[in-house]
Design an enzyme around this catalytic site. Structure first.
Site, PDB file in Angstrom:
ATOM      1  N   SER A 236       0.837  -1.191   0.000  1.00  0.00           N
ATOM      2  CA  SER A 236       0.000   0.000   0.000  1.00  0.00           C
ATOM      3  C   SER A 236       0.881   1.253   0.000  1.00  0.00           C
ATOM      4  CB  SER A 236      -0.959  -0.050   1.187  1.00  0.00           C
ATOM      5  OG  SER A 236      -1.939   0.954   1.105  1.00  0.00           O
ATOM      6  N   GLU A 362      -9.132  -3.747  -5.400  1.00  0.00           N
ATOM      7  CA  GLU A 362      -8.442  -2.732  -4.606  1.00  0.00           C
ATOM      8  C   GLU A 362      -9.366  -1.623  -4.111  1.00  0.00           C
ATOM      9  OE1 GLU A 362      -5.498  -2.625  -3.460  1.00  0.00           O
ATOM     10  OE2 GLU A 362      -4.260  -4.005  -4.632  1.00  0.00           O
ATOM     11  N   HIS A 472      -8.222  -4.695  -0.945  1.00  0.00           N
ATOM     12  CA  HIS A 472      -6.933  -4.124  -0.577  1.00  0.00           C
ATOM     13  C   HIS A 472      -6.495  -4.703   0.766  1.00  0.00           C
ATOM     14  CE1 HIS A 472      -3.851  -0.962  -0.606  1.00  0.00           C
ATOM     15  NE2 HIS A 472      -4.099  -0.806   0.685  1.00  0.00           N
TER      16      HIS A 472
END
Length: 550
Positions: A236, A362, A472
């Site tokens: 990330s 995501e 995510h």
């Protein structure tokens, strides 16, 4: 609406007090490492040595607040390295959850915010080293350096135990040394404005990471590591950080690392550091610095509590504007001499082997906070305000044509009409996921494939998770859980190639054959697919973001 405090790998601290992180004099026993004229006592268990909370920079407090980090200096005396140092100040990021989320979804969300409480303070620039207990100075093992994520607003090295990585590396007969560091976050690490640009103190969190990498070059030998065999790795915001370290200094790594591994993050479509001016001005106003002849000097002297409260009042990762982050890396003219994606186009990027992968869905996690957008007109206005800034109405129309209000085409992908939280949810999720994650990754790879060795993956695991799908951060368990992605990482750190004796063969990514290692649930854990999905949509988003960065 239900409210949940969700932090991507961050902590919930009862108080944010400034505590000293410098190791105190220590008389206990344990493994010892000598650095300069100092000795650090760690812990050992199960054949693994840990040295935690070692300061690599002078405390960024007082006049050193909002300045480039300064190396700690020579170590002297005997110090305790048995506990993590303070976590850097975190931005509050409450998420108002839509009603009626299924229990598995709530459990996943809660898991993101239920980390052990670690004290917070500005004196937080410490790092950790985990190594096989049998190694000695001069063993020259490959080194993997972890950079945590959290939207550049929260996170801590204390949330991730590299013991799993080191243990697995020993089992594979490819032992590695693991390093993790803290870096400044939110306004403390990514203050952005004309004043910041003029003072050349932008992107402080990235400078912190760079200084930690210099520390590795100087000291990792003492822990059995090889300073010439360093791989930087993150997820990330950590993965975005890794990619930006590749762009720093015109792409010259300065010998700080030889490879990179990125999970859910590539150079993002951001513009000049002055784009953050409104958030800087907000901090200045909230800390009574408006009338100061030098607002940056005033902010350095502002009470910590006032700065923290002001930062907490700015939009967070789980605010309505979502991934249009208030505090994030931007082109500052020094660390990033141009917009990140333009630097990629210019070829100002480290010529090293790298891995860049994503999760399939995501955008779902970041679309819960705008579930009140239920109409096409509302979505149009939202995109124009936060993501498609200064583009024409016709261009917004084109984006919405490429990402239609058709649940079967939205994210979570390949789930038909399921997971339709609102009429626009799956559409927003696909747009945000592609704009910030998928399209930048593809752009990065296509600009560099053929110039250096590259690999890419797509995780479709946890696809059955209601509403979120392969969300995510869902791939973190694949690597910190000691699964197949762990092996690929270790092979890559050791041999600059993710392939080894374990796992299906992972082909390189090329523009002529953009192959993805696709991770799956079920009896067949992985397959090879092509990175050609949603090509028209991603190409157009990239075209717009190159001209109109955030």
């Amino acid at each position: 609406m239900a409210s949940l405090r969700v932090s991507l790998f961050a902590i919930c601290a009862a108080a944010a007090t400034v505590l000293a992180a410098t190791p105190s004099t220590y008389t206990g026993s344990g493994p010892i490492v000598t650095l300069d004229r100092g000795t650090f006592v760690g812990t050992t268990a199960g054949g693994i040595n840990k040295f935690l909370g070692i300061p690599f920079a002078k405390p960024p407090i007082g006049d050193l607040r909002f300045r480039l980090p300064q190396a700690f200096g020579s170590y002297v005396g005997k110090h305790n390295a048995t506990a993590f140092g303070l976590s850097c100040p975190q931005q509050a990021d409450p998420l108002a959850l839509p009603d009626g989320l299924p229990p598995p979804t709530l459990q996943f969300l809660q898991s993101l915010g239920t980390k052990a409480t670690i004290p917070i303070g500005e004196d937080c620039l410490t790092l950790n080293v985990i190594a096989p207990a049998y190694v000695k100075p001069g063993s020259k093992l490959p080194v993997v350096v972890w950079i945590y994520g959290g939207g550049f607003e929260d996170g801590s090295s204390a949330f991730f135990d590299g013991t799993v990585i080191v243990n697995r590396s020993i089992a594979l007969h490819q032992p590695v040394v693991y390093v993790s560091m803290n870096y400044r976050l939110g306004a403390f690490g990514f203050l952005a404005s004309k004043e910041v640009k003029d003072a050349k103190v932008g992107n402080l969190g990235l400078w912190d990471q760079r200084l930690a990498l210099r520390w590795v070059q100087k000291y990792i030998y003492a822990f059995g590591g090889d300073s010439s065999k360093v791989t930087i790795w993150g997820e990330s915001a950590g993965a975005i950080s890794v990619s930006l370290q590749m762009l720093a200094n015109g792409g010259n790594t300065e010998g700080l690392f030889r490879a990179a591994f990125m999970q859910s993050g590539s150079p993002t479509p951001v513009g000049d550091i002055t784009n953050g001016q409104k958030y800087y001005d907000f901090l200045v106003a909230r800390t009574n610095c408006t009338g100061s002849p030098d607002t940056l000097v005033c902010l350095r002297a502002a009470p910590y509590e006032a700065l923290q409260a002001a930062m907490d009042s700015t939009p967070s990762l789980f605010s309505f504007q979502s991934l249009a982050l208030a505090w994030q890396p931007r082109a500052d003219g020094v660390f990033l001499t141009d917009h990140p994606q333009k630097l990629v186009q210019q070829g100002k990027v480290a010529k090293i082997p790298f891995v860049a992968g994503e999760c399939d869905d995501e955008g779902t996690l970041f679309s819960l906070s705008n579930a009140n957008i239920t109409k096409d007109a509302d979505l149009r206005a939202y995109l124009a305000q936060f993501f498609l800034i200064n583009v024409t109405a016709a261009q917004v129309d084109q984006v919405l044509t490429l990402y239609p209000q058709d649940a079967t085409l939205g994210s979570p992908f390949d789930t038909g009409t399921n997971n339709t939280l609102t009429p626009e949810f799956k559409r927003i999720a696909s747009l945000l996921g592609d704009f910030v994650f998928q399209a930048p990754r593809r752009f990065f790879l296509k600009n560099l494939s053929g110039k250096q060795n590259t690999w890419s993956y797509l995780s479709k695991r946890l696809k059955s998770l209601p509403i979120l799908g392969s969300a995510h951060a869902s791939d973190i368990a694949n690597i910190y859980g000691g699964q197949d992605l762990t092996d690929y990482l270790i092979h890559f750190v050791t041999n600059l190639d993710p392939n080894g004796r374990s796992g299906p063969h992972w082909p390189q990514y090329t523009t002529s054959s953009p192959q993805l290692l696709t991770l799956l649930d079920g009896a067949v854990p992985a397959d090879i697919t092509l990175d050609t999905y949603r090509a028209d949509g991603m190409n157009f988003l990239t075209e717009l973001s190159l001209v109109h960065p955030l």
